[in-house]
Design a protein around this motif. Structure first.
Motif, PDB file in Angstrom:
ATOM      1  N   LYS A   1       2.476   1.668  -3.354  1.00  0.00           N
ATOM      2  CA  LYS A   1       1.500   2.176  -4.327  1.00  0.00           C
ATOM      3  C   LYS A   1       1.308   3.675  -4.195  1.00  0.00           C
ATOM      4  O   LYS A   1       1.128   4.384  -5.188  1.00  0.00           O
ATOM      5  N   ARG A   2       1.376   4.185  -2.973  1.00  0.00           N
ATOM      6  CA  ARG A   2       1.155   5.612  -2.731  1.00  0.00           C
ATOM      7  C   ARG A   2       2.428   6.443  -2.882  1.00  0.00           C
ATOM      8  O   ARG A   2       2.365   7.672  -2.813  1.00  0.00           O
ATOM      9  N   SER A   3       3.567   5.792  -3.074  1.00  0.00           N
ATOM     10  CA  SER A   3       4.839   6.508  -3.156  1.00  0.00           C
ATOM     11  C   SER A   3       5.059   7.086  -4.550  1.00  0.00           C
ATOM     12  O   SER A   3       5.052   6.360  -5.547  1.00  0.00           O
ATOM     13  N   ARG A   4       5.296   8.385  -4.628  1.00  0.00           N
ATOM     14  CA  ARG A   4       5.535   9.023  -5.920  1.00  0.00           C
ATOM     15  C   ARG A   4       6.868   8.610  -6.522  1.00  0.00           C
ATOM     16  O   ARG A   4       7.029   8.594  -7.743  1.00  0.00           O
TER      17      ARG A   4
ATOM     18  N   TYR B   1       0.832  -1.200   0.000  1.00  0.00           N
ATOM     19  CA  TYR B   1       0.000   0.000   0.000  1.00  0.00           C
ATOM     20  C   TYR B   1       0.870   1.254   0.000  1.00  0.00           C
ATOM     21  O   TYR B   1       0.623   2.207  -0.760  1.00  0.00           O
ATOM     22  N   ARG B   2       1.910   1.246   0.848  1.00  0.00           N
ATOM     23  CA  ARG B   2       2.813   2.390   0.900  1.00  0.00           C
ATOM     24  C   ARG B   2       3.572   2.554  -0.413  1.00  0.00           C
ATOM     25  O   ARG B   2       3.825   3.672  -0.861  1.00  0.00           O
TER      26      ARG B   2
ATOM     27  N   TYR C   1       6.713   5.835  -9.156  1.00  0.00           N
ATOM     28  CA  TYR C   1       6.275   6.236 -10.490  1.00  0.00           C
ATOM     29  C   TYR C   1       7.334   7.097 -11.188  1.00  0.00           C
ATOM     30  O   TYR C   1       7.478   7.022 -12.412  1.00  0.00           O
TER      31      TYR C   1
END
Length: 269
Positions: free
Chosen positions: A16-19, A13-14, A22
């Motif tokens: 996935k939320r980490s810029r 989850y962390r 990407y």
């Protein structure tokens, strides 16, 4: 076991939320585009015409590169794997992801809830493995797309060879991630993790050691390193020896994970 899966779900989850995840993937895609663009300019009439307009045609003509010597898998290797660029980006991301747990106090909170710290290590290694799997498959798929968009510059590689090579690359890059995780647990330093990534993924350390051991004709050790089995791995399976890279990666993956777990268990958080 349920607690470990909860840790893994939290890590994913962390992630996935980490810029930064990407941003690093975007860097890999941009590098792929640039490489295909240069190959297109160097090997096609339309590309040479375009290169002449921007003033780099002579430079490209002096290059001995020939697209006929490559297939889509070798193109991917030249872009991402053989020079260590992929491992550098992945290693930096892993170092950031792990060390931020120390700096933010997240690890201290987690350790107050989970007695067995090896579960935390396994969660981090599995998370790195999942990330590397996604990066490898998505970047390779993107390279196939670029190959089509630029006019089929190189013939497509058979699925069996793709599966064999990507399996080898995935295991070895996951093992390399476990190494960076181990270093970060020992040092709790992003700088140490990033520096280790650059020195090992680029082959600098291996080149220095190789130049010394070569004086004594002891070069065979490099066949059993992660760097060698990423940069010089066979692109297809022909004999049992071709599986060496997979076995080497598995051994180092287990070794580094165990050392990281022992190190974390003996440290005060």
């Amino acid at each position: 076991m349920e607690k470990m899966f909860n840790l893994l779900r939290m890590d994913l989850y962390r992630l996935k939320r980490s810029r930064s995840v990407y941003i690093c993937f975007a860097i890999l895609l941009v590098i792929s585009i640039i490489c295909f663009w240069f190959v297109w300019m160097a090997t096609t009439p339309g590309g040479l015409t375009f290169a002449a307009k921007i003033g780099i045609a002579e430079t490209l003509r002096d290059d001995s590169f020939s697209a006929g010597d490559y297939d889509s898998l070798l193109m991917f290797r030249e872009i991402a794997m053989d020079g260590g660029g992929y491992s550098v980006i992945l290693g930096i991301l892993v170092a950031l992801f792990v060390c931020l747990d120390f700096q933010s106090g997240f690890l201290k909170n987690i350790m107050s809830l989970h007695r067995y710290r090896w579960k935390y290590v396994i969660s981090k290694v599995i998370t790195a493995g999942i990330l590397s799997f996604l990066y490898l498959t998505l970047q390779y798929a993107f390279c196939i797309l670029l190959n089509l968009l630029f006019g089929h510059l190189a013939p497509f590689t058979g699925f069996r060879d793709i599966l064999f090579y990507l399996t080898n690359a995935w295991i070895n890059t996951t093992a390399f991630s476990a190494l960076i995780i181990m270093v970060c647990f020992f040092t709790r330093s992003i700088t140490a993790g990033v520096l280790t990534t650059f020195l090992l993924a680029s082959g600098i350390v291996q080149a220095v050691i190789y130049s010394f051991t070569g004086l004594f004709h002891l070069e065979g050790w490099q066949n059993y390193t992660l760097y060698y089995n990423l940069a010089f791995a066979p692109s297809s399976y022909a004999k049992m020896e071709d599986l060496r890279g997979i076995f080497v990666g598995l051994v180092f993956l287990i070794l580094y994970s165990v050392i990281a777990a022992v190190s974390l268990s003996r440290q005060d958080i």
